[in-house]
Design an enzyme around this catalytic site. Structure first.
Site, PDB file in Angstrom:
ATOM      1  CD  GLU A 116      -3.064  -0.895   0.127  1.00 26.84           C
ATOM      2  OE1 GLU A 116      -3.066   0.144  -0.571  1.00 26.84           O
ATOM      3  OE2 GLU A 116      -3.898  -1.814  -0.024  1.00 26.84           O
ATOM      4  CG  ASP A 243      -5.745  -7.170  -8.052  1.00 31.09           C
ATOM      5  OD1 ASP A 243      -4.723  -7.420  -7.379  1.00 31.09           O
ATOM      6  OD2 ASP A 243      -6.695  -6.506  -7.616  1.00 31.09           O
ATOM      7  CD  GLU A 340     -14.767  -5.298  -2.625  1.00 38.66           C
ATOM      8  OE1 GLU A 340     -15.225  -4.295  -3.189  1.00 38.66           O
ATOM      9  OE2 GLU A 340     -13.557  -5.436  -2.382  1.00 38.66           O
ATOM     10  CD  GLU A 361     -10.146  -1.448  -8.837  1.00 38.42           C
ATOM     11  OE1 GLU A 361     -11.215  -0.956  -8.404  1.00 38.42           O
ATOM     12  OE2 GLU A 361      -9.107  -1.499  -8.146  1.00 38.42           O
TER      13      GLU A 361
HETATM   14  C1  DMJ Z   1      -6.228   0.506  -5.304  1.00 36.89           C
HETATM   15  O1  DMJ Z   1      -5.568   0.831  -4.135  1.00 36.89           O
HETATM   16  C2  DMJ Z   1      -5.286  -0.115  -6.286  1.00 36.89           C
HETATM   17  O2  DMJ Z   1      -5.843   0.020  -7.543  1.00 36.89           O
HETATM   18  C3  DMJ Z   1      -4.999  -1.562  -5.998  1.00 36.89           C
HETATM   19  O3  DMJ Z   1      -4.259  -2.204  -7.022  1.00 36.89           O
HETATM   20  C4  DMJ Z   1      -6.228  -2.376  -5.754  1.00 36.89           C
HETATM   21  N1  DMJ Z   1      -7.390  -1.579  -5.768  1.00 36.89           N
HETATM   22  C5  DMJ Z   1      -7.417  -0.370  -5.017  1.00 36.89           C
HETATM   23  C6  DMJ Z   1      -8.690   0.365  -5.315  1.00 36.89           C
HETATM   24  O4  DMJ Z   1      -9.770  -0.444  -5.548  1.00 36.89           O
END
Ligand code: DMJ
Length: 453
Positions: A116, A243, A340, A361
């Site tokens: 993060e 992802d 979600e 997204e």
């Molecule tokens: C974001 O912090 C980033 O895009 C991360 O890769 C996963 N998704 C969250 C937001 O949904």
């Protein structure tokens, strides 16, 4: 037929273009929407400033500050800075840079989550540096990068999840492909800007170590022990926990030009299309399967999965990209906000997945698809999404998550990525393409644009 009548017929025909057709746009048609997003961005930023300046995030209904750890890392200001620059709020951005330069210190004696902090803080500092060339931002980025590096000191080269920014002590053996393999863009850019190859080497090695452990079907699982490289969870998906590992292979190649990354992406994509891709009456999407046998299918579609149409479009498969974005949009439209997770065979929301977390997204994919196809359908999708967010998530101080997309009961948080990503992508899709030259940059997973090398 008079000339006037002919012109009228042509105008009517243009207005009635079927959905999915590429139509000539009038330059001013979308400008008011871009302006509206911009106003909402500033309003939310000012809401944060008024009620939570100096903290990580705004509790956007109660109007209170919230920190992730015992002290703030300035997550929202750093995540929001390049958005202010892109939208032309230069004075505001300059005073924010001065604020960050005098208030931000990475010398914190507590553990932070590597993934993060990398995507929100390191990415935010680097993109803002490239836009301003303000050396204070690069100095902060380098200091942060150096403090994150000790997390990679494992026998496998895959990083621990947590690292103490003061001592370098790291912990958290149990990780996942996304938290192991989402560093190539930020660390690659830091290597380029500082001339120190170590950052990119560590990031590349971590992604490679995941790839080396793919199953015989070329799939990866959702949980791995970074100390011994053993899989602890074998569910394979394109969603959360995996992802951005995929995302950084393709985008890493676009940023650095390293062919190995593209080969890794191609290998995984072929497997995903073979074992996870599903086409049913409800549409086209990617299910969850066991990484070892490609079976034990679970018909779940997650809000996070909606980044994948963007990746498909970027790798040239606009056909699948279009079909999948349609599926994500029908998930959105089932409740005019996106839960979600849904069971895509019944459109029922599994217990515990009712919230909309202001995630970006789906608009990210609208933006990419609009860029790659020029199809106004994707601007219209984004418009509908923006209107729904305005209707259900807007608060006095900004925007909030919604606890339940059916009842629309509001939560009390504006995650930093709402400014970092969601509103930024909405602004860009409604703006003229030269607002930010898409092909000259690579967007990180947190929507921070980095110049291609
Ligand atoms: C974001 O912090 C980033 O895009 C991360 O890769 C996963 N998704 C969250 C937001 O949904």
């Amino acid at each position: 037929m008079t000339k006037k009548y002919l012109l009228l017929c042509l105008a009517l025909l243009a207005g009635c273009a079927a959905p999915g057709t590429v139509k000539q746009e009038s330059p001013d048609e979308w400008k008011p929407l871009a302006e509206q997003v911009k106003r909402e961005y500033l309003r939310s930023w000012e809401g944060y400033k008024k009620r939570a300046m100096g903290s990580d995030e705004l509790l956007s209904v109660s109007g209170e500050p919230r920190n992730w750890y015992k002290e703030s890392l300035l997550i929202t200001p750093i995540d929001a800075l390049d958005g202010l620059l892109i939208m032309g709020f230069r004075e505001e951005a300059d005073s924010l840079i001065a604020y960050i330069a005098s208030h931000c210190s990475w010398d914190k004696d507590f553990e932070v989550q590597l993934f993060e902090v990398n995507i929100r803080c390191l990415g935010g500092l680097l993109s803002s540096y490239e836009m301003t060339r303000d050396e204070r931002l690069l100095g902060l980025a380098k200091d942060l990068g150096d403090r994150l590096l000790p997390a990679f000191n494992t026998s496998t080269g895959m990083p621990y999840r947590m690292v103490n920014l003061h001592t370098g002590a790291a912990s958290g053996d149990l990780s996942n492909p996304a938290e192991v393999g989402t560093y190539i863009l930020e660390f690659g850019k830091l290597s380029r800007l500082t001339g120190n190859p170590e950052y990119l080497e560590k990031a590349r090695r971590a992604s490679r170590e995941i790839f080396l452990r793919k199953s015989e079907l070329d799939l990866v699982g959702e949980s791995i022990d970074v100390t011994n490289g053993q899989w602890r969870g074998t569910l394979s998906s394109i969603g959360g926990m995996i992802d951005s590992y995929y995302e950084y292979l393709l985008k890493g190649w676009r940023l650095t030009g390293e062919p190995e990354l593209k080969d890794m992406w191609d290998t995984h994509l072929a497997a995903l299309n073979r074992y996870l891709a599903s086409e049913t009456a409800n549409g086209f999407w990617y299910q969850r399967v066991n990484m070892t046998n490609g079976k034990e299918r679970m018909p779940l579609l997650g809000a996070l999965d909606a980044f994948f149409p963007a990746m498909l479009a970027m790798s040239g498969d606009t056909l699948r990209a279009r079909k999948m974005l349609d599926a994500c949009f029908s998930m959105w439209n089932a409740h005019n906000l996106e839960p979600e997770m849904i069971d895509f065979s019944t459109m029922a929301i599994p217990h515990g997945s009712e919230a909309y977390h202001l995630r970006p997204e789906i608009v990210e994919s609208c933006y990419y698809l609009y860029h790659y196809t020029g199809d106004l359908r994707y601007r219209r999708m984004a418009k509908k999404i923006f209107e729904d967010i305005l209707r259900s998530c807007r608060t006095e101080f900004g925007f909030t998550e919604v606890k339940n997309v059916i009842t629309k009961e509001q939560g009390n948080l504006m995650p930093s990525y709402f400014l970092g990503e969601t509103l930024k992508y909405l602004y860009l899709i409604f703006s003229p393409p030269d607002t930010l030259p898409f092909d000259e940059v690579v967007f990180t997973t947190e929507a921070h644009p980095l110049r291609r090398q």
